[in-house]
Design a protein around this motif. Structure first.
Motif, PDB file in Angstrom:
ATOM      1  N   ALA A  61      56.919 -14.176  45.739  1.00  0.00           N
ATOM      2  CA  ALA A  61      55.870 -13.634  46.583  1.00  0.00           C
ATOM      3  C   ALA A  61      55.504 -12.240  46.120  1.00  0.00           C
ATOM      4  CB  ALA A  61      56.326 -13.592  48.039  1.00  0.00           C
ATOM      5  N   ALA A  62      54.251 -11.879  46.318  1.00  0.00           N
ATOM      6  CA  ALA A  62      53.766 -10.544  45.965  1.00  0.00           C
ATOM      7  C   ALA A  62      53.072  -9.932  47.174  1.00  0.00           C
ATOM      8  CB  ALA A  62      52.808 -10.611  44.793  1.00  0.00           C
ATOM      9  N   GLY A  63      53.312  -8.648  47.369  1.00  0.00           N
ATOM     10  CA  GLY A  63      52.699  -7.972  48.490  1.00  0.00           C
ATOM     11  C   GLY A  63      52.165  -6.609  48.107  1.00  0.00           C
ATOM     12  N   SER A  97      49.275 -13.035  37.905  1.00  0.00           N
ATOM     13  CA  SER A  97      47.978 -12.821  37.259  1.00  0.00           C
ATOM     14  C   SER A  97      46.956 -12.534  38.348  1.00  0.00           C
ATOM     15  CB  SER A  97      47.572 -14.038  36.435  1.00  0.00           C
ATOM     16  OG  SER A  97      47.453 -15.192  37.256  1.00  0.00           O
ATOM     17  N   GLY A  98      45.798 -12.070  37.932  1.00  0.00           N
ATOM     18  CA  GLY A  98      44.757 -11.725  38.897  1.00  0.00           C
ATOM     19  C   GLY A  98      44.789 -10.237  39.202  1.00  0.00           C
ATOM     20  N   ARG A  99      44.735  -9.877  40.473  1.00  0.00           N
ATOM     21  CA  ARG A  99      44.669  -8.483  40.922  1.00  0.00           C
ATOM     22  C   ARG A  99      46.060  -7.850  40.940  1.00  0.00           C
ATOM     23  NH1 ARG A  99      39.813  -7.144  43.424  1.00  0.00           N
ATOM     24  NH2 ARG A  99      40.859  -5.616  44.793  1.00  0.00           N
ATOM     25  N   THR A 100      46.704  -7.840  39.783  1.00  0.00           N
ATOM     26  CA  THR A 100      48.093  -7.365  39.716  1.00  0.00           C
ATOM     27  C   THR A 100      48.216  -5.868  39.953  1.00  0.00           C
ATOM     28  OG1 THR A 100      47.924  -7.167  37.323  1.00  0.00           O
ATOM     29  CG2 THR A 100      48.804  -9.238  38.192  1.00  0.00           C
ATOM     30  N   PHE A 101      47.131  -5.140  39.807  1.00  0.00           N
ATOM     31  CA  PHE A 101      47.170  -3.693  40.052  1.00  0.00           C
ATOM     32  C   PHE A 101      47.466  -3.389  41.516  1.00  0.00           C
ATOM     33  CE2 PHE A 101      43.237  -3.488  42.366  1.00  0.00           C
ATOM     34  CZ  PHE A 101      42.488  -4.523  41.844  1.00  0.00           C
ATOM     35  N   SER A 102      47.271  -4.387  42.375  1.00  0.00           N
ATOM     36  CA  SER A 102      47.481  -4.180  43.808  1.00  0.00           C
ATOM     37  C   SER A 102      48.922  -4.435  44.252  1.00  0.00           C
ATOM     38  CB  SER A 102      46.549  -5.096  44.604  1.00  0.00           C
ATOM     39  OG  SER A 102      46.922  -6.462  44.439  1.00  0.00           O
ATOM     40  N   ILE A 103      49.765  -4.876  43.336  1.00  0.00           N
ATOM     41  CA  ILE A 103      51.128  -5.255  43.718  1.00  0.00           C
ATOM     42  C   ILE A 103      51.962  -4.030  44.086  1.00  0.00           C
ATOM     43  CG2 ILE A 103      53.292  -6.274  42.954  1.00  0.00           C
ATOM     44  CD1 ILE A 103      51.670  -8.152  41.185  1.00  0.00           C
ATOM     45  N   VAL A 147      46.406 -12.429  44.030  1.00  0.00           N
ATOM     46  CA  VAL A 147      47.348 -12.541  42.918  1.00  0.00           C
ATOM     47  C   VAL A 147      47.826 -13.982  42.838  1.00  0.00           C
ATOM     48  CG1 VAL A 147      49.576 -11.786  42.026  1.00  0.00           C
ATOM     49  CG2 VAL A 147      48.068 -10.127  43.150  1.00  0.00           C
ATOM     50  N   GLN A 148      47.798 -14.527  41.642  1.00  0.00           N
ATOM     51  CA  GLN A 148      48.316 -15.873  41.411  1.00  0.00           C
ATOM     52  C   GLN A 148      49.730 -15.760  40.834  1.00  0.00           C
ATOM     53  OE1 GLN A 148      45.049 -15.095  39.976  1.00  0.00           O
ATOM     54  NE2 GLN A 148      44.359 -15.598  42.033  1.00  0.00           N
ATOM     55  N   LEU A 149      50.615 -16.617  41.327  1.00  0.00           N
ATOM     56  CA  LEU A 149      52.022 -16.552  40.946  1.00  0.00           C
ATOM     57  C   LEU A 149      52.484 -17.913  40.454  1.00  0.00           C
ATOM     58  CD1 LEU A 149      53.249 -14.583  44.085  1.00  0.00           C
ATOM     59  CD2 LEU A 149      52.845 -13.641  41.821  1.00  0.00           C
ATOM     60  N   VAL A 150      53.187 -17.917  39.332  1.00  0.00           N
ATOM     61  CA  VAL A 150      53.727 -19.158  38.779  1.00  0.00           C
ATOM     62  C   VAL A 150      55.210 -18.972  38.523  1.00  0.00           C
ATOM     63  CG1 VAL A 150      53.632 -20.818  36.903  1.00  0.00           C
ATOM     64  CG2 VAL A 150      51.521 -19.761  37.733  1.00  0.00           C
TER      65      VAL A 150
END
Length: 124
Positions: free
Chosen positions: A97-99, A25-31, A2-5
């Motif tokens: 941050a995303a996890g 953005s990116g693999r946001t379904f995994s958040i 996942v990319q974070l801005v």
């Protein structure tokens, strides 16, 4: 991945307010959760707040309870941190941050992806 801005940092006087934004953005379904951490010069990175992505449950460190509010817009895959009553001790570089984990323990190891940070400076 996942990319974070992040955006929204700046200079504010004590007692003022700011709103930080972080778009994923990116693999946001995994958040599983998205959070905010901060790091002041010479100090370790510390947990500020986190929100469970699906349920919306929120958690805060004690020093910001009642002043900061984390929220999310799932359609925009964006998390916000509304900061009111800012104090000089809130001055830091703020990281989004995303996890994948949904354990809201406020530890850095539960987050997989990090933004570059946005500076918040609170003057007297």
């Amino acid at each position: 991945q996942v990319q974070l801005v992040e955006s929204g940092g700046g200079l504010v006087q004590a007692g003022g307010s700011l709103r930080l934004s972080c778009t994923a953005s990116g693999r946001t379904f995994s958040i599983g959760q998205m959070g905010w951490f901060r790091q002041a010069p010479g100090k370790e990175r510390e947990f500020v707040a986190t929100i469970l992505w699906n349920a919306g449950n929120t958690y805060y460190t004690d020093s910001v309870k009642g002043r900061f509010a984390i929220s999310r817009d799932t359609a925009k895959t964006t998390v916000y941190l509304r900061m009111n009553g800012l104090k000089p001790e809130d001055t830091a570089l703020y990281y989004c941050a995303a996890g994948r984990s949904t354990q809201a323990l406020g530890v850095t190891t539960l987050y997989d992806d990090w933004g570059q940070g946005t500076q918040v400076t609170v003057s007297l």
